[in-house]
Design an enzyme around this catalytic site. Structure first.
Site, PDB file in Angstrom:
ATOM      1  N   ASP A   1      42.720  42.153  34.495  1.00 25.16           N
ATOM      2  CA  ASP A   1      42.053  42.846  36.009  1.00 25.16           C
ATOM      3  C   ASP A   1      40.651  43.014  35.772  1.00 25.16           C
ATOM      4  O   ASP A   1      40.170  42.315  35.334  1.00 25.16           O
ATOM      5  CB  ASP A   1      42.949  44.198  36.496  1.00 25.16           C
ATOM      6  CG  ASP A   1      42.677  44.457  37.925  1.00 25.16           C
ATOM      7  OD1 ASP A   1      43.370  43.776  38.719  1.00 25.16           O
ATOM      8  OD2 ASP A   1      41.730  45.106  38.083  1.00 25.16           O
TER       9      ASP A   1
ATOM     10  N   TYR B   1      34.715  47.552  43.330  1.00 25.52           N
ATOM     11  CA  TYR B   1      35.114  46.384  44.072  1.00 25.52           C
ATOM     12  C   TYR B   1      33.666  45.960  44.993  1.00 25.52           C
ATOM     13  O   TYR B   1      33.395  44.831  44.963  1.00 25.52           O
ATOM     14  CB  TYR B   1      35.986  46.483  45.058  1.00 25.52           C
ATOM     15  CG  TYR B   1      37.225  46.232  44.428  1.00 25.52           C
ATOM     16  CD1 TYR B   1      38.116  45.203  44.498  1.00 25.52           C
ATOM     17  CD2 TYR B   1      38.015  47.275  43.611  1.00 25.52           C
ATOM     18  CE1 TYR B   1      39.402  44.999  43.629  1.00 25.52           C
ATOM     19  CE2 TYR B   1      39.312  47.294  42.761  1.00 25.52           C
ATOM     20  CZ  TYR B   1      40.000  45.836  42.922  1.00 25.52           C
ATOM     21  OH  TYR B   1      41.018  45.713  42.375  1.00 25.52           O
TER      22      TYR B   1
ATOM     23  N   HIS C   1      51.253  41.599  36.737  1.00 32.09           N
ATOM     24  CA  HIS C   1      49.922  41.968  36.455  1.00 32.09           C
ATOM     25  C   HIS C   1      49.681  43.041  35.623  1.00 32.09           C
ATOM     26  O   HIS C   1      48.579  43.028  34.805  1.00 32.09           O
ATOM     27  CB  HIS C   1      49.428  42.352  37.775  1.00 32.09           C
ATOM     28  CG  HIS C   1      47.914  42.363  38.023  1.00 32.09           C
ATOM     29  ND1 HIS C   1      47.041  41.211  37.525  1.00 32.09           N
ATOM     30  CD2 HIS C   1      47.031  43.399  38.012  1.00 32.09           C
ATOM     31  CE1 HIS C   1      46.004  41.828  37.778  1.00 32.09           C
ATOM     32  NE2 HIS C   1      45.747  43.069  38.090  1.00 32.09           N
TER      33      HIS C   1
END
Length: 389
Positions: free
Chosen positions: A178, A307, A358
């Site tokens: 990630d 982000y 994930h």
């Protein structure tokens, strides 16, 4: 600031405040019997909150985490929290493991014993690692940077300083998933002389493959692009708001523990190999502890800033020449085309796992640890007497 020992010690007042909030939830109205298609169902979250309120024991989890050696140190004005577990093997290679969002150092705590003491679990002593697991700035017990520009490339600089200047490792290994994958890739690109190798469980969303009219793309790459666009349209709302208006979202995430729980749990469910039941993969205690790390430190609001920064200030990343291993977990978000990866990385190891999603090392710790060991085994010959300062 020198390295200092650290123990997690949440105040009784913070736990009492949480109890009050959990006892005074205003629940939303929801359409019944639609499952997880519209997000976290109220009936599931109500059952989890009931367990959280009546059975979950934070002090038990806190004590278990405090059995591991933890430290803090200030780098560029940011107080970094990290686990540092040293093997008894004097030839163990240092390995920095970087988590992502919305997880924490918990992503990797299950694999610490397998890596630092492999012989205890049927492995070989010569495969041991000195394990370093930092909390990203603004996550958990690491302080937030409180400035612009703290993106994957910036954190790679912090990690290089942590491993070399603070811990004294001249050469080291790195792995991540990630956001942690992105940071690990920038480590390899910016500090190739310091990296023994890197191990990744994803390569992020490959933006270069999202253009449907690009005739240079292969059929496999076009298929990836189609799947990625579909996934972004269906699952990418969190990414859109966090990369554009994180401050607006942060008010609710800082004020409501149930908002924190729902925001995290949705991703644990959607991105894991849970076969329709999140508790097929994680226990209630594991889910709540992940939520508690964010809530008790008030860092979900600071964590989502990555982000914004990664979409506004991240420099381009070229081909990576450091030896790279890839472990593909079948239920991960978007598995990359192997041909594209080989064009952009120095791939020397590629594994397709039989299960897992994930959150990799949380979901399948034995498989993940074994793949790390196998990948780095032939690279250990590059570990010289200068590996440690």
């Amino acid at each position: 600031m020198p390295i200092e020992k650290f123990q997690i010690n949440i105040s009784d007042e913070a736990l009492e405040d949480l109890k009050i909030r959990l006892n005074n939830i205003r629940w939303p109205q929801q359409i019944a019997n639609v499952g997880w298609d519209r997000g976290v169902p109220k009936d599931y979250l109500q059952s989890l909150i009931s367990y959280w309120n009546n059975h979950y024991e934070w002090r038990k989890q806190e004590a278990a985490l405090n059995q591991y050696n933890q430290c803090t140190c200030a780098i560029d004005g940011i107080n970094i929290h990290f686990f540092h577990i040293q093997s008894k093997n004097p030839n163990a290679i240092p390995l920095i493991l970087t988590h992502g969002w919305p997880d924490s150092f918990l992503r990797y705590t299950k694999i610490i014993p397998f890596l630092s003491n492999p012989e205890k679990y049927g492995g070989k002593a010569e495969d041991a690692f000195n394990v370093v697991i930092p909390s990203l700035p603004g996550f958990g017990f690491s302080s937030a940077a409180n400035k612009e520009g703290v993106n994957n490339a910036y954190v790679a600089d912090l990690w290089a300083k942590l491993m070399t200047e603070e811990l004294g490792y001249l050469k080291f290994a790195a792995a991540g998933g990630d956001i942690g994958s992105g940071i690990t890739r920038y480590l390899a690109a910016k500090y190739p002389e310091r990296l023994i190798g890197i191990h990744l469980t994803d390569t992020g969303i490959i933006r270069d493959l999202l253009q449907p009219t690009d005739e240079k793309l292969s059929d496999v790459e076009k298929s990836y692009g189609s799947n990625a666009r579909s996934w972004i349209a269906k699952e990418g709302a969190y990414m859109s708001i966090q990369s554009t208006k994180p401050h607006t979202l942060s008010f609710g995430l800082s004020d409501s523990p149930i908002a924190v729980a729902a925001w995290i749990i949705e991703k644990l469910y959607a991105w894991s190999d849970c076969r329709g039941n999140i508790e097929n993969v994680y226990s209630k205690d594991e889910i709540i502890t992940q939520v508690m790390i964010y809530w008790l430190t008030n860092t979900l609001s600071s964590s989502i800033q990555y982000y914004y920064e990664n979409s506004h200030s991240l420099p381009p990343l070229g081909k990576i020449d450091v030896p790279t291993g890839i472990a593909i977990f079948p239920k991960d978000i978007l598995t990359p085309p192997q041909a594209w990866v080989k064009k952009n990385f120095n791939i020397v190891h590629w594994t397709e796992m039989v299960r897992g999603g994930h959150f990799t090392a949380m979901e399948a710790p034995e498989l993940f640890a074994e793949d790390l060991i196998i990948f780095f085994r032939p690279l250990r010959r590059y570990q010289t007497v200068n590996c440690f300062l």
